[in-house]
Design a protein around this motif. Structure first.
Motif, PDB file in Angstrom:
ATOM      1  N   ALA A  88       0.830  -1.204   0.000  1.00  0.00           N
ATOM      2  CA  ALA A  88       0.000   0.000   0.000  1.00  0.00           C
ATOM      3  C   ALA A  88       0.861   1.249   0.000  1.00  0.00           C
ATOM      4  O   ALA A  88       0.561   2.234  -0.680  1.00  0.00           O
ATOM      5  CB  ALA A  88      -0.935  -0.012   1.210  1.00  0.00           C
ATOM      6  N   LYS A  89       1.942   1.214   0.748  1.00  0.00           N
ATOM      7  CA  LYS A  89       2.855   2.361   0.801  1.00  0.00           C
ATOM      8  C   LYS A  89       3.537   2.583  -0.547  1.00  0.00           C
ATOM      9  O   LYS A  89       3.766   3.723  -0.963  1.00  0.00           O
ATOM     10  CB  LYS A  89       3.916   2.107   1.878  1.00  0.00           C
ATOM     11  N   MET A  90       3.825   1.482  -1.261  1.00  0.00           N
ATOM     12  CA  MET A  90       4.512   1.584  -2.545  1.00  0.00           C
ATOM     13  C   MET A  90       3.555   1.719  -3.720  1.00  0.00           C
ATOM     14  O   MET A  90       3.982   1.819  -4.870  1.00  0.00           O
ATOM     15  CB  MET A  90       5.405   0.345  -2.742  1.00  0.00           C
ATOM     16  N   ASP A  91       2.246   1.677  -3.443  1.00  0.00           N
ATOM     17  CA  ASP A  91       1.230   1.764  -4.491  1.00  0.00           C
ATOM     18  C   ASP A  91       1.378   0.613  -5.487  1.00  0.00           C
ATOM     19  O   ASP A  91       1.326   0.798  -6.706  1.00  0.00           O
ATOM     20  CB  ASP A  91       1.309   3.110  -5.218  1.00  0.00           C
ATOM     21  N   LEU A  92       1.559  -0.607  -4.941  1.00  0.00           N
ATOM     22  CA  LEU A  92       1.687  -1.802  -5.764  1.00  0.00           C
ATOM     23  C   LEU A  92       0.518  -2.738  -5.502  1.00  0.00           C
ATOM     24  O   LEU A  92      -0.056  -2.742  -4.413  1.00  0.00           O
ATOM     25  CB  LEU A  92       3.000  -2.532  -5.456  1.00  0.00           C
ATOM     26  N   VAL A  93       0.165  -3.538  -6.504  1.00  0.00           N
ATOM     27  CA  VAL A  93      -0.855  -4.572  -6.346  1.00  0.00           C
ATOM     28  C   VAL A  93      -0.237  -5.729  -5.567  1.00  0.00           C
ATOM     29  O   VAL A  93       0.762  -6.315  -6.025  1.00  0.00           O
ATOM     30  CB  VAL A  93      -1.376  -5.055  -7.707  1.00  0.00           C
ATOM     31  N   PRO A  94      -0.777  -6.089  -4.399  1.00  0.00           N
ATOM     32  CA  PRO A  94      -0.133  -7.119  -3.566  1.00  0.00           C
ATOM     33  C   PRO A  94       0.071  -8.449  -4.272  1.00  0.00           C
ATOM     34  O   PRO A  94       1.058  -9.134  -4.044  1.00  0.00           O
ATOM     35  CB  PRO A  94      -1.085  -7.243  -2.371  1.00  0.00           C
ATOM     36  N   THR A  95      -0.881  -8.843  -5.125  1.00  0.00           N
ATOM     37  CA  THR A  95      -0.776 -10.146  -5.780  1.00  0.00           C
ATOM     38  C   THR A  95       0.254 -10.172  -6.898  1.00  0.00           C
ATOM     39  O   THR A  95       0.596 -11.243  -7.398  1.00  0.00           O
ATOM     40  CB  THR A  95      -2.146 -10.551  -6.344  1.00  0.00           C
ATOM     41  N   GLU A  96       0.743  -8.997  -7.302  1.00  0.00           N
ATOM     42  CA  GLU A  96       1.707  -8.940  -8.400  1.00  0.00           C
ATOM     43  C   GLU A  96       3.090  -8.442  -7.965  1.00  0.00           C
ATOM     44  O   GLU A  96       4.040  -8.501  -8.733  1.00  0.00           O
ATOM     45  CB  GLU A  96       1.175  -8.018  -9.511  1.00  0.00           C
ATOM     46  N   ALA A  97       3.185  -7.964  -6.741  1.00  0.00           N
ATOM     47  CA  ALA A  97       4.438  -7.343  -6.294  1.00  0.00           C
ATOM     48  C   ALA A  97       5.544  -8.377  -6.093  1.00  0.00           C
ATOM     49  O   ALA A  97       5.281  -9.517  -5.695  1.00  0.00           O
ATOM     50  CB  ALA A  97       4.197  -6.573  -4.998  1.00  0.00           C
ATOM     51  N   PRO A 114     -27.050  -3.655  -0.733  1.00  0.00           N
ATOM     52  CA  PRO A 114     -28.155  -2.954  -0.082  1.00  0.00           C
ATOM     53  C   PRO A 114     -29.516  -3.326  -0.667  1.00  0.00           C
ATOM     54  O   PRO A 114     -30.538  -2.962  -0.103  1.00  0.00           O
ATOM     55  CB  PRO A 114     -27.823  -1.478  -0.344  1.00  0.00           C
ATOM     56  N   ILE A 115     -29.537  -4.062  -1.783  1.00  0.00           N
ATOM     57  CA  ILE A 115     -30.798  -4.415  -2.436  1.00  0.00           C
ATOM     58  C   ILE A 115     -31.345  -5.736  -1.914  1.00  0.00           C
ATOM     59  O   ILE A 115     -32.512  -5.832  -1.505  1.00  0.00           O
ATOM     60  CB  ILE A 115     -30.608  -4.477  -3.960  1.00  0.00           C
ATOM     61  N   ASP A 116     -30.507  -6.792  -1.923  1.00  0.00           N
ATOM     62  CA  ASP A 116     -31.013  -8.108  -1.532  1.00  0.00           C
ATOM     63  C   ASP A 116     -30.227  -8.749  -0.394  1.00  0.00           C
ATOM     64  O   ASP A 116     -30.467  -9.896  -0.049  1.00  0.00           O
ATOM     65  CB  ASP A 116     -31.027  -9.064  -2.736  1.00  0.00           C
ATOM     66  N   GLY A 117     -29.281  -8.010   0.205  1.00  0.00           N
ATOM     67  CA  GLY A 117     -28.532  -8.560   1.336  1.00  0.00           C
ATOM     68  C   GLY A 117     -27.518  -9.611   0.956  1.00  0.00           C
ATOM     69  O   GLY A 117     -26.997 -10.313   1.828  1.00  0.00           O
ATOM     70  N   HIS A 118     -27.207  -9.740  -0.312  1.00  0.00           N
ATOM     71  CA  HIS A 118     -26.250 -10.757  -0.761  1.00  0.00           C
ATOM     72  C   HIS A 118     -24.828 -10.416  -0.309  1.00  0.00           C
ATOM     73  O   HIS A 118     -24.404  -9.269  -0.372  1.00  0.00           O
ATOM     74  CB  HIS A 118     -26.302 -10.863  -2.280  1.00  0.00           C
ATOM     75  N   HIS A 119     -24.091 -11.419   0.177  1.00  0.00           N
ATOM     76  CA  HIS A 119     -22.703 -11.242   0.621  1.00  0.00           C
ATOM     77  C   HIS A 119     -21.757 -11.530  -0.540  1.00  0.00           C
ATOM     78  O   HIS A 119     -21.723 -12.636  -1.062  1.00  0.00           O
ATOM     79  CB  HIS A 119     -22.388 -12.196   1.776  1.00  0.00           C
ATOM     80  N   LYS A 120     -20.985 -10.536  -0.931  1.00  0.00           N
ATOM     81  CA  LYS A 120     -19.964 -10.693  -1.965  1.00  0.00           C
ATOM     82  C   LYS A 120     -18.602 -10.684  -1.279  1.00  0.00           C
ATOM     83  O   LYS A 120     -18.136  -9.654  -0.777  1.00  0.00           O
ATOM     84  CB  LYS A 120     -20.063  -9.548  -2.980  1.00  0.00           C
ATOM     85  N   GLN A 121     -17.953 -11.849  -1.204  1.00  0.00           N
ATOM     86  CA  GLN A 121     -16.660 -11.936  -0.534  1.00  0.00           C
ATOM     87  C   GLN A 121     -15.569 -11.296  -1.402  1.00  0.00           C
ATOM     88  O   GLN A 121     -15.515 -11.520  -2.615  1.00  0.00           O
ATOM     89  CB  GLN A 121     -16.308 -13.394  -0.239  1.00  0.00           C
ATOM     90  N   LEU A 122     -14.712 -10.490  -0.775  1.00  0.00           N
ATOM     91  CA  LEU A 122     -13.693  -9.728  -1.478  1.00  0.00           C
ATOM     92  C   LEU A 122     -12.304 -10.239  -1.113  1.00  0.00           C
ATOM     93  O   LEU A 122     -12.057 -10.612   0.036  1.00  0.00           O
ATOM     94  CB  LEU A 122     -13.796  -8.239  -1.121  1.00  0.00           C
ATOM     95  N   ASP A 123     -11.402 -10.234  -2.089  1.00  0.00           N
ATOM     96  CA  ASP A 123     -10.021 -10.631  -1.820  1.00  0.00           C
ATOM     97  C   ASP A 123      -9.162  -9.383  -1.604  1.00  0.00           C
ATOM     98  O   ASP A 123      -9.626  -8.248  -1.713  1.00  0.00           O
ATOM     99  CB  ASP A 123      -9.461 -11.504  -2.953  1.00  0.00           C
ATOM    100  N   LEU A 124      -7.907  -9.603  -1.289  1.00  0.00           N
ATOM    101  CA  LEU A 124      -7.011  -8.494  -0.969  1.00  0.00           C
ATOM    102  C   LEU A 124      -6.781  -7.595  -2.176  1.00  0.00           C
ATOM    103  O   LEU A 124      -6.612  -6.373  -2.032  1.00  0.00           O
ATOM    104  CB  LEU A 124      -5.670  -9.048  -0.465  1.00  0.00           C
ATOM    105  N   PHE A 125      -6.795  -8.155  -3.373  1.00  0.00           N
ATOM    106  CA  PHE A 125      -6.615  -7.361  -4.581  1.00  0.00           C
ATOM    107  C   PHE A 125      -7.742  -6.332  -4.716  1.00  0.00           C
ATOM    108  O   PHE A 125      -7.502  -5.154  -4.997  1.00  0.00           O
ATOM    109  CB  PHE A 125      -6.598  -8.294  -5.801  1.00  0.00           C
ATOM    110  N   LEU A 173      -7.498  -2.069  -4.357  1.00  0.00           N
ATOM    111  CA  LEU A 173      -7.996  -1.187  -5.400  1.00  0.00           C
ATOM    112  C   LEU A 173      -9.054  -0.233  -4.850  1.00  0.00           C
ATOM    113  O   LEU A 173      -9.052   0.972  -5.143  1.00  0.00           O
ATOM    114  CB  LEU A 173      -8.576  -2.020  -6.547  1.00  0.00           C
ATOM    115  N   TRP A 174      -9.961  -0.749  -4.028  1.00  0.00           N
ATOM    116  CA  TRP A 174     -11.016   0.070  -3.425  1.00  0.00           C
ATOM    117  C   TRP A 174     -10.404   1.152  -2.526  1.00  0.00           C
ATOM    118  O   TRP A 174     -10.802   2.316  -2.571  1.00  0.00           O
ATOM    119  CB  TRP A 174     -11.958  -0.843  -2.646  1.00  0.00           C
ATOM    120  N   ALA A 175      -9.428   0.766  -1.693  1.00  0.00           N
ATOM    121  CA  ALA A 175      -8.801   1.727  -0.788  1.00  0.00           C
ATOM    122  C   ALA A 175      -8.101   2.844  -1.565  1.00  0.00           C
ATOM    123  O   ALA A 175      -8.147   4.020  -1.167  1.00  0.00           O
ATOM    124  CB  ALA A 175      -7.804   1.011   0.124  1.00  0.00           C
TER     125      ALA A 175
END
Length: 363
Positions: A48-57, A161-172, A176-178
């Motif tokens: 995160a400090k280096m602005d790199l994608v963790p899965t590719e660094a 927020p529409i149907d309460g569905h859980h979408k699991q997210l990975d570190l990648f 990107l979101w952060a």
């Protein structure tokens, strides 16, 4: 008397920025991290400090006391980090006044081009300082805390927020979101546009068919059909009698016993192998590692990826992206249709009987 050595609980890491941008000015900043830090937490913070994608660094390191021409050591797993910490603690214990730092290096060459690059400004210029350092560590930490799932322990989930569905997210996805939060293009509750989460298929509300008649049509009493507690839908009237619309490419709800967790989706390898047979020149199997490295193992996750992510992150040519997304959606629909056909059987005769009885009561 023997001198009592003070325990070394923290080490200083010198982390570079802008190492992936061609022609950019590389600057360094210091991260002070505890010696008992886990490799996953260490990797997240440094990338995160280096602005790199963790899965590719790909990272390496040396110490500030090493000679200039000395080779870099590899830093790729828990054992490498433990070795670096042990060596760093030993150097700190022996040092008296000299500051010991673990110098981090990006082992991948710079490939990005600086867009609209300007002439170098004065060192005190605020715009230069902002361009030289992008640090969204705090945003990543806050996002992890916000998306920590109580249902799926140890996982991060985006809840629709529409149907309460859980979408699991990975570190990648989190990284990107952060970064988008830091740039002002997203918030903790609003994901960036580049991430296409499944919010369910919206259906247009249609009015019942009205048959033209005389002016006294309003005198006919309305007939209300009450079906008790019979569960005809999955979520808020979206799927009637557990039969999905042929235009509905969204995931099945996971709130019931017949949720998506029980659907056996084809793997990403099956998807790529199918496309390889039809378009061998595109060599789709070469992207398998890129998908699995980002946590995309099955076609239901693959169909949600945006064209921008497939092109820029996975490296897929624009000319084959549409074929990839279409076939991923097709395989996912087949799995969902198979699951829906095996679902519970609704007693339609009982429904018709209740409706007829209700109509007689009204009349």
């Amino acid at each position: 008397l023997a001198r009592t050595e003070q325990p070394v609980t923290h080490l200083d890491y010198s982390v570079p920025q802008n190492t992936s941008v061609v022609g950019a000015v590389v600057t360094r900043s210091t991260l002070r991290l505890p010696c008992d830090i886990t490799f996953a937490d260490f990797w997240d913070r440094v990338c995160a400090k280096m602005d790199l994608v963790p899965t590719e660094a790909e990272l390496g390191y040396k110490f500030s006391t090493d000679r200039v021409g000395e080779d870099l050591r590899t830093l790729a797993n828990e054992q490498d980090l433990a070795t670096a910490i042990d060596l760093g603690q030993s150097l700190v214990r022996r040092a008296r006044t000299r500051k010991i730092e673990v110098m981090i290096y990006n082992l991948k060459p710079a490939v990005q081009s600086a867009v609209n690059a300007k002439k170098r400004k004065e060192p005190g210029d605020a715009a230069t300082q902002l361009a030289a350092s992008i640090d969204f560590t705090d945003e990543l930490r806050q996002l992890k805390e916000h998306l920590g799932c109580a249902t799926h322990q140890g996982r991060w989930c985006f809840i629709s927020p529409i149907d309460g569905h859980h979408k699991q997210l990975d570190l990648f996805i989190l990284t990107l979101w952060a970064k988008k939060i830091f740039l002002g293009e997203a918030t903790l509750t609003q994901p960036p546009n580049v991430l296409q989460f499944d919010h369910g298929t919206k259906r247009r509300c249609t009015s019942p068919v009205r048959t033209p008649g005389p002016s006294n049509l309003n005198a006919v009493p309305a007939i209300h059909l009450h079906l008790g507690d019979l569960p005809l839908t999955d979520q808020g009237g979206r799927r009637y009698l557990n039969l999905p619309s042929r235009h509905d490419t969204g995931r099945l709800s996971s709130d019931s016993e017949d949720g998506e967790d029980l659907i056996q989706y084809p793997s990403i390898e099956v998807l790529l192998r199918d496309l390889d047979q039809v378009m061998p020149a595109a060599a789709f199997m070469q992207y398998c590692a890129a998908f699995t490295g980002r946590g995309v193992f099955y076609v239901d996750s693959a169909r949600e990826l945006s064209e921008e992510l497939l092109i820029n992150e996975v490296g897929m040519p624009l000319g084959v992206v549409k074929r990839f997304k279409n076939h991923a959606a097709r395989l996912a629909r087949r799995a969902e249709k198979k699951k829906a056909q095996a679902g519970p059987i609704v007693d339609t005769l009982a429904i018709q009987k209740d409706a007829h009885q209700e109509k007689e009561n009204v009349e």
